[in-house]
Design an enzyme around this catalytic site. Structure first.
Site, short mmCIF file in Angstrom:
data_model
loop_
_atom_site.label_atom_id
_atom_site.label_comp_id
_atom_site.label_asym_id
_atom_site.label_seq_id
_atom_site.Cartn_x
_atom_site.Cartn_y
_atom_site.Cartn_z
NE ARG A 1 13.40 6.88 -19.03
CZ ARG A 1 12.74 6.45 -20.11
NH1 ARG A 1 13.22 5.43 -20.83
NH2 ARG A 1 11.61 7.02 -20.48
CG HIS B 1 -6.54 -9.18 -6.06
ND1 HIS B 1 -7.70 -9.87 -5.78
CD2 HIS B 1 -6.49 -8.15 -5.18
CE1 HIS B 1 -8.32 -9.29 -4.76
NE2 HIS B 1 -7.61 -8.25 -4.39
CG HIS C 1 -2.07 -1.00 1.03
ND1 HIS C 1 -3.19 -0.74 0.27
CD2 HIS C 1 -2.23 -2.25 1.53
CE1 HIS C 1 -3.99 -1.78 0.30
NE2 HIS C 1 -3.42 -2.72 1.05
CG ASP D 1 -8.39 -13.05 -6.93
OD1 ASP D 1 -7.58 -12.58 -7.78
OD2 ASP D 1 -9.08 -12.33 -6.19
CG ASP E 1 -6.31 -9.16 0.86
OD1 ASP E 1 -6.39 -8.87 2.08
OD2 ASP E 1 -6.39 -8.30 -0.03
CB ALA F 1 -13.31 -4.84 -1.23
#
Length: 374
Positions: free
Chosen positions: A218, A241, A186, A238, A264, A298
């Site tokens: 770069r 993702h 994240h 899955d 997740d 989500a």
């Protein structure tokens, strides 16, 4: 004692093996005699899975129900799909939620709830730009009080996901010195910031490709550094993702020794429900894809056996390698490979029997057989 057609051992597949269990562990593993009257299982015996990123399952989200009872429910839901050890994961939330979650983990350990091997705090020290479904309201810089929560030795195994542009090198060093496994994610960090975080003690990356600075020729970003450096990486296989070919790139770059399958999983995992509340919004299910109403991914409703199947069927990975990424590799990352993650003498007797379609025909947790409905 029982005999199995094929057993995945640390040295690969072994045929026609006699297994003896004692006190919840594997006592012996050896070639079965030609003539015997031991119970025989037909299929492939593989180690139980270890999932280091489990937000919820069975209709329960850890953020919303931070109790040992909730952890037991989540574990029971995922156990039916091959997970014999997990790190319940608290996503970005208030410091009060962090305190509650830590206490729930400590209570679960004291109560001896099988399978709860530690905790994963995914946030709150993340990047707003790469927040995904994490609540911006709770994203913040580290505080002394939060460091104290995470470094409590009674928690046992602790994994933390942070953004290196939000949590400085000094914090990573403190966490690492306390034995915490620091993962990066994240984050919109530059390659330089990511390299500095790894040099400071970070050991891996959370859900590779997702919610992180991307690879450019770069400007390698977090993805590029992950693929280039010696570090672990979780990945969500899955079909939503990460594209299967991008998964193949990661598997080839890092190999089964550093890639880990994770779910997740959210509360909808291991259920037939189609919608659950989530902070100030909701998570809805379309097939096996979970999003908020604005279309943001989500988490997932993935289970570990599905992750293994997808890795084999969608990405062309040999079954033994997919199993390793779901068992021995996370065990090694957590420093518990001497206890779990393999089928070998001395190991906890956590394993499952797979049929030719990679369905779970039987599962053992600490040597005790469990009914399956996976």
């Amino acid at each position: 004692m029982f005999v199995c057609d094929y057993v995945l051992t640390p040295n690969g597949w072994a045929h026609n093996q006699l297994i003896t269990l004692e006190h919840g562990r594997v006592k012996t593993l050896q070639d079965a005699p030609t003539a015997h009257d031991f119970p025989t299982y037909h299929g492939r015996l593989v180690p139980g899975f270890i999932d280091v990123q489990v937000n919820g399952g069975g209709g329960v989200l850890f953020n919303q129900e931070r109790t040992p009872k909730a952890l037991q429910h989540i574990m029971a839901a995922h156990l039916q799909h091959g997970t014999t050890g997990m790190l319940p994961t608290l996503i970005t939330d208030s410091i009060e939620a962090m305190v509650d979650a830590a206490q729930a983990i400590k209570d679960a350990k004291q109560q001896g709830i099988p399978g709860i091997i530690g905790v994963h705090f995914e946030g709150p020290w993340l990047s707003v730009k790469r927040k995904g479904v994490h609540s911006e309201h709770y994203i913040r810089e580290p505080s002394a009080a939060e460091l104290e929560i995470l470094t409590d030795p009674e928690l046992g195994l602790v994994m933390v996901t942070l953004a290196p542009e939000t949590a400085p090198v000094s914090v990573i060093q403190k966490l690492t010195a306390a034995g915490i496994k620091v993962f990066l994610g994240h984050s919109d960090a530059s390659a330089e910031q990511v390299n500095q975080a790894l040099d400071a003690g970070a050991v891996g990356f959370t859900h590779l490709y997702n919610a992180m600075s991307q690879l450019h020729s770069r400007a390698p970003g977090m993805v590029g550094v992950c693929l280039a450096r010696d570090a672990y990486a979780g990945i969500i296989v899955d079909g939503y993702h990460v594209d299967p070919q991008a998964c193949q790139v990661a598997f080839r770059a890092k190999g089964k020794e550093q890639m880990m399958l994770v779910t997740d999983a959210m509360a909808l995992a291991a259920t037939d429900a189609t919608e659950v509340p989530f902070f100030d919004t909701k998570i809805q299910r379309d097939g096996d894809k979970l999003t908020t109403p604005d279309g943001t991914l989500a988490g997932s409703c993935l289970t570990m056996i599905d992750a293994v199947r997808n890795t084999v069927n969608m990405c062309g990975v040999p079954l033994a390698d997919a199993i390793a990424m779901a068992s021995s590799t996370p065990a090694k990352m957590l420093g518990i490979a001497h206890e779990v993650g393999h089928i070998a003498p001395g190991q906890q007797a956590n394993f499952m029997l797979l049929d030719e379609h990679l369905n779970i025909a039987q599962l053992w947790l600490l040597g005790e057989p469990t009914q399956q409905d996976a």
